[in-house]
Write an enzyme that holds these catalytic residues in place. Structure first.
Site, PDB file in Angstrom:
ATOM      1  N   GLY A 102     -31.900  -1.561  27.380  1.00  0.00           N
ATOM      2  CA  GLY A 102     -30.653  -1.295  28.088  1.00  0.00           C
ATOM      3  C   GLY A 102     -29.471  -1.493  27.161  1.00  0.00           C
ATOM      4  CE  LYS A 103     -23.966   2.391  27.871  1.00  0.00           C
ATOM      5  NZ  LYS A 103     -23.637   2.947  29.175  1.00  0.00           N
ATOM      6  NE  ARG A 104     -25.996  -6.989  30.239  1.00  0.00           N
ATOM      7  CZ  ARG A 104     -26.794  -7.540  31.132  1.00  0.00           C
ATOM      8  NH1 ARG A 104     -27.347  -8.709  30.893  1.00  0.00           N
ATOM      9  NH2 ARG A 104     -27.066  -6.924  32.262  1.00  0.00           N
ATOM     10  CG  ASP A 105     -31.601  -5.301  26.252  1.00  0.00           C
ATOM     11  OD1 ASP A 105     -31.460  -6.496  26.492  1.00  0.00           O
ATOM     12  OD2 ASP A 105     -31.816  -4.424  27.108  1.00  0.00           O
ATOM     13  N   GLY A 106     -28.961  -3.362  22.948  1.00  0.00           N
ATOM     14  CA  GLY A 106     -28.781  -2.567  21.731  1.00  0.00           C
ATOM     15  C   GLY A 106     -28.902  -1.074  21.948  1.00  0.00           C
TER      16      GLY A 106
END
Ligand code: GLU
Length: 483
Positions: A251-255
Site C-alpha cells: 500500500g501507499k504507506r509501505d512504499g
C-alpha cells in the site's frame, strides 16, 4: 532461443509504482538479453487506454518519464511509432472492430440483448439456486444484429484447460472458468480481455509478462486465442508485491508510491533496477548487487519466484548505498547537482569534489548530502547539548573539555601549513591520545563535534584536512569561547 518480443502495456490510470515498473523491467530485460544473444529483440510500450472512465490525465507522460529514469528504453511505442503503429489502443478501434467482425462471421460473437436489470435478475436467480452465474446459460436464441450500441459478447467454447505458465508452472482449470465475456462495450471501446489479445497477436509478442491479478482470466484468454486462431504467446505471471509483513498487498504507506518520488529522494536508477529485479528473482547464487548489464545476462523467468515478494525499503536503501559507492567521483558529482546544501552554492567544483569524495561511502541516498557536508561550507553554531547528551562525552566536565580542546589547538597549530594533510594530522592526533591519556572514543568525538557540530562526519583526520588548518583552528577557538 528465438528472438523475443515483449511489451509493457500499462493503462494510463495514474503514476507508476514498484509493481508496475517491475513488470516493465522484467519484460525489458528479456528483450535486451535476446538482442545480445540473437542480435534481435524488441520491447514495446503499448498504452491500454480503452477504459476512459479510469483514465488520469498526464499518466502517459508520467509512465514514459518513469521508464526513462530507470533506463528502460522502448523500441516501439506511442512516441516514436513502429511497424504496428499506432501503439495507443484508443487509436486502434477500427482494428478491433475488424477482428470482432471476423468472430461474428465465424459465429463466435453475438450482440448482447439484455438490459442491466435483466442481467441482474439472472444473477439473483443463480444465487438463489446456489450455482455460479454463467452468462452462457442465457445465450439469446436469436440475438439481434450487432449495430454497435449493444455490447458484443464472445461465444465461448467451454472446456477444461491445462497450460504452463513460465513462472507459475503447470496450471489447470475446469470448464466453469470459461464464460461469454464482453469483447466490445456499448460505448464502442473494446475490453482489455479482447484487445490485448488482438494487439499481442498483431505485434508478434512472444512473451506476455503481467501481474498476478490477471491469472484467473487466463482460461478466457486461452479460449479466445483458439477462436481467433492465433498462436498463444508464452505467458508469465508475476506474483504480487506485498508489504514487508508479507500479509497485505503493498500500500501507499509501505512504499507503493510514484517511482519518480524515489528519484527526488536521492535513489539511483541502477539501485532501483537492482532492487526491483531482485524483488522475487535471484540468479541462484548469493549475489545481491547487480549492474544492469549483469541483470540482462542473468535474468530468467524460470528463476522468478512463484510466491509474492516482500517490499523491503531497508534493502533498497542498502542497495542504493552500494551503488553510490561504486560510482566514479565524476559520475557521482554529476548526479548530486540538485542535492548540495544551499550554502555550497558558491563553492568551486574542486572543493565540492574533495568533500564529496570524503562522504561518498557514507551516502545512503543522495539526499543525505546536506546533513553530511553542510559544515564544510558554512560555520556551524556550537551546540553543547550534543556533548552533554553523548554517551561518552557527557562524563567530561567543562574544565576537562577546555583543556582537551586547548591541547588540540596547540598541536594542530604546530603542524606547518604545507604539511597539513590527513596522514600527518592522524599521527599528531595519535600522539595527543598518548599525552592526554584519553580514549579515541572520547577525544576524537569531542574534536569532531567541536569543528563540525554535525551528527555525522567522516574520519576525523580527513575532515580536518579538508577543512584546512585555519578553519580547524578557528572553529576550535570558537567552540572553546562559546563555553
Ligand atoms: N493494461 C493492463 C494493466 O495496466 C496490462 C495487463 C497486461 O500486461 O496484459 O494492468
Amino acid at each position: 532461443m528465438t528472438s523475443i518480443r515483449t511489451r509493457f502495456a500499462p493503462s494510463p490510470t495514474g503514476f507508476m509504482h514498484v509493481g508496475g515498473v517491475r513488470t516493465a523491467l522484467f519484460a525489458w530485460l528479456l528483450a535486451q538479453q535476446s538482442k545480445k544473444i540473437n542480435g534481435e529483440g524488441t520491447f514495446i510500450l503499448r498504452i491500454e487506454d480503452t477504459d476512459k472512465v479510469r483514465e488520469v490525465e498526464g499518466s502517459i507522460q508520467q509512465i514514459e518519464n518513469s521508464l526513462k529514469w530507470l533506463g528502460i528504453s522502448w523500441d516501439e511505442g506511442v512516441d516514436q511509432g513502429g511497424p504496428d503503429a499506432p501503439y495507443k489502443q484508443s487509436e486502434r478501434l477500427a482494428i478491433y472492430k475488424e477482428w470482432a467482425q471476423r468472430l461474428i462471421d465465424a459465429g463466435r460473437a453475438y450482440a448482447d440483448p439484455y438490459t442491466p436489470a435483466e442481467l441482474e435478475a439472472f444473477r439473483e436467480q443463480a444465487k438463489a439456486e446456489k450455482r455460479p452465474f454463467l452468462y452462457r446459460n442465457h445465450r439469446p436464441e436469436n440475438p439481434p444484429t450487432w449495430d454497435g450500441t449493444q455490447p458484443l459478447r464472445f461465444k465461448s467454447d467451454p472446456k477444461p484447460y491445462q497450460w504452463t505458465d513460465a513462472v507459475m508452472g503447470n496450471l489447470s482449470t475446469g470448464e466453469d472458468a470459461i464464460d461469454d465475456f464482453i469483447l466490445i462495450k456499448s460505448d464502442g471501446y473494446p475490453t482489455y480481455n479482447f484487445c490485448h489479445i488482438v494487439d499481442d497477436a498483431i505485434m508478434g509478442v512472444t512473451h506476455v509478462l503481467r501481474s498476478q491479478e490477471f491469472i484467473s482470466s487466463t482460461p478466457k484468454f486461452l479460449n479466445l486465442y483458439e477462436a481467433l486462431e492465433v498462436e498463444r504467446p508464452t505467458l508469465a505471471t508475476l506474483p504480487f508485491v506485498m508489504a514487508i509483513d508479507g500479509k497485505k498487498k503493498l500500500g501507499k504507506r509501505d512504499g507503493a508510491k510514484d517511482i519518480l518520488e524515489y528519484a527526488k529522494e536521492g535513489y539511483l536508477p541502477e539501485a532501483m533496477a537492482n532492487f526491483l529485479a531482485t524483488l522475487g528473482w535471484n540468479d541462484g547464487t548469493e549475489q545481491e548487487v547487480f549492474t544492469v548489464q549483469e541483470l540482462i545476462d542473468a535474468f530468467t523467468l524460470s528463476r522468478v519466484q512463484k510466491s509474492p515478494a516482500r517490499f523491503d525499503e531497508q534493502r533498497l536503501l542498502w542497495l542504493n548505498g552500494q551503488h553510490i559507492r561504486a560510482l566514479s567521483l565524476d559520475d557521482l558529482y554529476a548526479r548530486v547537482e540538485d542535492f548540495w546544501p544551499v550554502v555550497a552554492k558558491n563553492t568551486d567544483e574542486a572543493h565540492k569534489k574533495q568533500v564529496l569524495a570524503l562522504v561518498q561511502d557514507r551516502l545512503k541516498t543522495l539526499a543525505d548530502l546536506p546533513i553530511l557536508t553542510e559544515y564544510f561550507f558554512t560555520e556551524p553554531s556550537p551546540d553543547w547539548e550534543m556533548v552533554s547528551t553523548n554517551k561518552q562525552l557527557k562524563k567530561l566536565n567543562q574544565e576537562e573539555i577546555v583543556t582537551l580542546l586547548a591541547a588540540t589547538k596547540a598541536v594542530i597549530a604546530d603542524i606547518p601549513e604545507s604539511d597539513f594533510v590527513a596522514e600527518n594530522i592522524q599521527d599528531t592526533l595519535n600522539q595527543l591520545l598518548e599525552t592526554t591519556g584519553q580514549k579515541p572514543g572520547i577525544l576524537f568525538s569531542l574534536i569532531r563535534l567541536a569543528v563540525s557540530w554535525a551528527p555525522f562526519s567522516p574520519a576525523l583526520h580527513d575532515t580536518l584536512a579538508t577543512l584546512g588548518k585555519d578553519t580547524t583552528l578557528r572553529r576550535l577557538t570558537e567552540s572553546i569561547e562559546s563555553l
